[in-house]
Design an enzyme around this catalytic site. Structure first.
Site, PDB file in Angstrom:
ATOM      1  N   HIS A 161      -9.262  38.400  48.927  1.00  0.00           N
ATOM      2  CA  HIS A 161      -9.739  37.052  49.217  1.00  0.00           C
ATOM      3  C   HIS A 161      -8.595  36.133  49.640  1.00  0.00           C
ATOM      4  O   HIS A 161      -8.678  35.458  50.664  1.00  0.00           O
ATOM      5  CB  HIS A 161     -10.442  36.466  47.991  1.00  0.00           C
ATOM      6  N   HIS A 177      -5.458  32.733  53.000  1.00  0.00           N
ATOM      7  CA  HIS A 177      -4.473  31.684  52.732  1.00  0.00           C
ATOM      8  C   HIS A 177      -3.041  32.181  52.921  1.00  0.00           C
ATOM      9  O   HIS A 177      -2.111  31.612  52.328  1.00  0.00           O
ATOM     10  CB  HIS A 177      -4.641  31.167  51.296  1.00  0.00           C
ATOM     11  N   LYS A 223     -13.407  27.610  59.588  1.00  0.00           N
ATOM     12  CA  LYS A 223     -13.000  27.122  58.264  1.00  0.00           C
ATOM     13  C   LYS A 223     -12.549  25.677  58.454  1.00  0.00           C
ATOM     14  O   LYS A 223     -11.476  25.418  59.002  1.00  0.00           O
ATOM     15  CB  LYS A 223     -11.873  27.980  57.685  1.00  0.00           C
TER      16      LYS A 223
END
Length: 290
Positions: A161, A177, A223
């Protein structure tokens, strides 16, 4: 860990020590160059339409030879193609992929960054002092599979993730990220950088910043607001997020810290005994108003 507006000084001190020890951090303008371009616009909830404030990629240059010459980056790169991005699809993990996970952990555990993180967590009574036991703790936090989408099997883990990225029901991009993954996805035309995110003109980032709030699309999914460190080593990110995760038993922890010149909010979500997500949010830098 308090959720107040005050800076957590103890944690800031530890993270600044990690920052000092991060000898594998890449140098902006030398090892990589970013092209910030324009400010990203508003994206309506649920929409995958975004005004493009950046016609060119975010990364105009990355020294890939240097990345591949450093063990922690090299082993990290090997992990990026081990996952099925769609949640709800059970992950099929091979013996080779398990071995790659272990090689990555072995590499980062040799660094002074991770040694410092372990010592601090042991001192706080939150981690094992035995290296093998600490490695098992890290494996469970980052690589142990769990059910993110209840309609499928074990389809996710913290590493996937945070560092790789996932899609939800084919309509939403989650996680992603990490700057190395972002660069590789951008290079392969899977990611389209839309611009930086800032509250006002005082928050305008520059090319030397090591933290960035940004907007992007991945395989057509927008996003609206994402954030990541830029240029830092994999071991620094794992150490920082692991520390914040281990220090709190709450489902969500957000803590304000001052690391180098950056005032940040570190956000960590717990998914059982593993990391659900973790990321930094740039509040400001001392070359701008705090």
């Amino acid at each position: 860990m308090a959720r107040g507006s005050n800076i957590n000084k103890e944690l800031s001190d530890v993270l600044n020590e990690l920052w000092r020890l991060d000898v594998n951090r890449m140098k902006p303008g030398v090892d990589y160059k970013i092209n910030l371009q324009g400010k990203a616009g508003f994206v309506a909830p649920g929409s995958n339409h975004a005004r493009d404030g950046a016609r060119a990629p975010l990364f105009s240059y990355v020294n890939e030879d240097k990345l591949k010459s450093i063990d922690t980056y090299a082993y990290f790169l090997n992990l990026l193609d081990n996952y099925e991005m769609a949640t709800g699809v059970t992950e099929q993990v091979t013996k080779e992929e398990i071995q790659e996970n272990h090689l990555f952990l072995d590499a980062i555990l040799k660094t002074e960054v991770m040694k410092c993180a372990q010592k601090y967590l042991v001192r706080k009574g939150r981690a094992q002092s035995d290296p093998d036991q600490f490695k098992r703790q890290l494996y469970d936090v980052w690589f142990k599979l769990y059910h993110r989408d209840r309609s499928g099997g074990e389809d996710s883990c913290g590493f996937e993730h945070v560092f790789v990225g996932e899609t939800k029901h084919g309509t939403e991009i989650m996680g992603l990220h990490n700057w190395v993954q972002f660069y590789h996805q951008e290079k392969n035309n899977h990611v389209d950088y839309k611009g930086y995110k800032a509250r006002d003109n005082k928050d305008t980032p520059d090319g030397d910043d090591h933290v960035l709030n940004l907007q992007f699309s991945c395989n057509g999914l927008v996003k609206p607001v994402g954030s990541c460190f830029i240029g830092v080593s994999p071991e620094f990110e794992v150490a920082l997020f692991t520390i914040v995760f281990f220090l709190s038993d709450e489902r969500m922890t957000n803590v304000k810290v001052k690391v180098d010149e950056y005032l940040l909010e570190i956000v960590v979500y717990r998914f059982g005994r593993s990391i659900g997500t973790s990321y930094p949010k740039m509040i400001s830098s001392n070359n701008r108003d705090l």
